[in-house]
Scaffold this motif. Structure first.
Motif, PDB file in Angstrom:
ATOM      1  N   PHE A 161       0.817  -1.325   0.148  1.00 33.14           N
ATOM      2  CA  PHE A 161      -0.071  -0.041  -0.114  1.00 33.14           C
ATOM      3  C   PHE A 161       0.924   1.193  -0.194  1.00 33.14           C
ATOM      4  O   PHE A 161       2.038   1.557   0.789  1.00 33.14           O
ATOM      5  CB  PHE A 161      -0.831  -0.008   1.256  1.00 33.14           C
ATOM      6  CG  PHE A 161      -1.796   1.245   1.041  1.00 33.14           C
ATOM      7  CD1 PHE A 161      -2.929   1.302   0.794  1.00 33.14           C
ATOM      8  CD2 PHE A 161      -1.405   2.398   2.192  1.00 33.14           C
ATOM      9  CE1 PHE A 161      -3.756   2.544   0.808  1.00 33.14           C
ATOM     10  CE2 PHE A 161      -2.221   3.440   2.099  1.00 33.14           C
ATOM     11  CZ  PHE A 161      -3.323   3.486   1.630  1.00 33.14           C
ATOM     12  N   SER A 162       0.555   2.221  -0.847  1.00 35.29           N
ATOM     13  CA  SER A 162       1.233   3.400  -0.988  1.00 35.29           C
ATOM     14  C   SER A 162       0.279   4.696  -1.202  1.00 35.29           C
ATOM     15  O   SER A 162      -0.936   4.533  -1.264  1.00 35.29           O
ATOM     16  CB  SER A 162       2.141   3.424  -2.019  1.00 35.29           C
ATOM     17  OG  SER A 162       1.498   3.601  -3.589  1.00 35.29           O
ATOM     18  N   ALA A 163       0.896   5.910  -1.279  1.00 36.08           N
ATOM     19  CA  ALA A 163       0.130   7.112  -1.441  1.00 36.08           C
ATOM     20  C   ALA A 163      -0.328   6.953  -2.805  1.00 36.08           C
ATOM     21  O   ALA A 163      -1.364   7.763  -3.014  1.00 36.08           O
ATOM     22  CB  ALA A 163       1.272   8.264  -1.586  1.00 36.08           C
ATOM     23  N   GLY A 164       0.189   6.075  -3.643  1.00 37.28           N
ATOM     24  CA  GLY A 164      -0.553   5.861  -5.035  1.00 37.28           C
ATOM     25  C   GLY A 164      -2.004   5.191  -4.812  1.00 37.28           C
ATOM     26  O   GLY A 164      -3.045   5.552  -5.513  1.00 37.28           O
ATOM     27  N   ASP A 165      -2.080   4.349  -3.856  1.00 33.21           N
ATOM     28  CA  ASP A 165      -3.234   3.833  -3.672  1.00 33.21           C
ATOM     29  C   ASP A 165      -4.123   4.606  -3.057  1.00 33.21           C
ATOM     30  O   ASP A 165      -5.264   4.655  -3.203  1.00 33.21           O
ATOM     31  CB  ASP A 165      -2.930   2.324  -2.705  1.00 33.21           C
ATOM     32  CG  ASP A 165      -2.250   1.276  -3.429  1.00 33.21           C
ATOM     33  OD1 ASP A 165      -2.803   0.964  -4.488  1.00 33.21           O
ATOM     34  OD2 ASP A 165      -1.106   0.873  -3.107  1.00 33.21           O
ATOM     35  N   LEU A 166      -3.600   5.215  -2.058  1.00 35.32           N
ATOM     36  CA  LEU A 166      -4.487   6.354  -1.056  1.00 35.32           C
ATOM     37  C   LEU A 166      -5.322   7.127  -1.980  1.00 35.32           C
ATOM     38  O   LEU A 166      -6.510   7.265  -1.950  1.00 35.32           O
ATOM     39  CB  LEU A 166      -3.402   6.933   0.026  1.00 35.32           C
ATOM     40  CG  LEU A 166      -4.380   7.820   0.877  1.00 35.32           C
ATOM     41  CD1 LEU A 166      -3.261   8.029   1.970  1.00 35.32           C
ATOM     42  CD2 LEU A 166      -4.693   9.302   0.242  1.00 35.32           C
ATOM     43  N   MET A 167      -4.562   7.861  -2.744  1.00 33.97           N
ATOM     44  CA  MET A 167      -5.097   8.686  -3.986  1.00 33.97           C
ATOM     45  C   MET A 167      -6.078   7.918  -4.983  1.00 33.97           C
ATOM     46  O   MET A 167      -7.229   8.552  -5.253  1.00 33.97           O
ATOM     47  CB  MET A 167      -4.064   9.558  -4.694  1.00 33.97           C
ATOM     48  CG  MET A 167      -3.173  10.389  -3.999  1.00 33.97           C
ATOM     49  SD  MET A 167      -4.111  11.617  -2.920  1.00 33.97           S
ATOM     50  CE  MET A 167      -4.750  12.602  -4.071  1.00 33.97           C
TER      51      MET A 167
END
Length: 232
Positions: A161-167
């Motif tokens: 999970f990363s900031a890419g998934d968050l956005m």
């Protein structure tokens, strides 16, 4: 280190609750274990000169920590991810790919979803709204199909999970109740995984608890006009 301060609305219509962009910033801060304060704005005050000095377009959120002031949720989340562990991989290539997915969420997947929101909610009483919908939905379905194919049976877009998934999850949530995401079971499950994260639940609860203000003058008349347009 001083606590960051973000801005948020103290009232939005029911259809916007849980979708205002400060949610992604709250979520990022929760993921990295960073406490923060919130400065709430009544509807209309976001257009005042004092707020425009921080956010030239008169929107939320903004982020302030010491002398640093940022606007745009993507830029704020990227700053948080770069300055705290937990939202970007350690290796340079992995970090670059996570940031790539942040841009994909905001620049590739979100634009047709924004068009859908305008046509389905904000301008649904206008004569051009319904004629536009098939083309808007077709563009969304194309993007979702591409995204679902890339995600396949992976848990997240690129490793952990990363900031890419968050956005990306934040963008896909804008289609709630439309059935468009649910047409792709892998994407529906992906959104469910994101929104089941404890940090997301804390962020959402905090946003919902902040809606203690009152609607601006004229909102009831606008709402009635929208309802009439939908019934026509």
């Amino acid at each position: 280190m001083t606590r960051p301060v973000i801005t948020a609305y103290d009232w939005v219509p029911d259809f916007a609750k849980g979708l205002v962009r400060d949610l992604q910033v709250r979520w990022a801060l929760e993921e990295v274990g960073r406490s923060y304060d919130v400065r709430y704005l009544s509807q209309g005050s976001q257009k005042a000169p004092a707020h425009r000095a921080q956010q030239p377009f008169g929107q939320v959120p903004t982020y302030q920590q010491g002398d640093l002031v940022l606007f745009e949720s993507g830029a704020i989340v990227l700053h948080i991810a770069r300055t705290h562990a937990g939202l970007l991989p350690d290796d340079p290539s992995g970090r670059a790919r996570a940031i790539e997915w942040m841009f994909a969420a905001l620049n590739t997947v979100e634009p047709p979803i924004t068009d859908y929101g305008v046509a389905a909610v904000l301008e649904r009483d206008q004569p051009w709204s319904q004629p536009r919908m098939p083309a808007v939905v077709a563009r969304i379905e194309e993007r979702l199909g591409d995204l679902a194919a890339r995600l396949a049976d992976a848990e997240w877009l690129d490793g952990s999970f990363s900031a890419g998934d968050l956005m990306m999850v934040g963008v896909l949530r804008q289609l709630r109740d439309s059935g468009l995401v649910e047409a792709h079971p892998t994407l529906a499950a992906y959104v469910d995984r994101g929104t089941a994260r404890p940090a997301f639940r804390r962020a959402l609860d905090a946003q919902m608890q902040g809606f203690t203000g009152s609607p601006p003058p004229g909102f009831a008349a606008w709402l009635e006009k929208q309802a009439q347009g939908a019934a026509a």
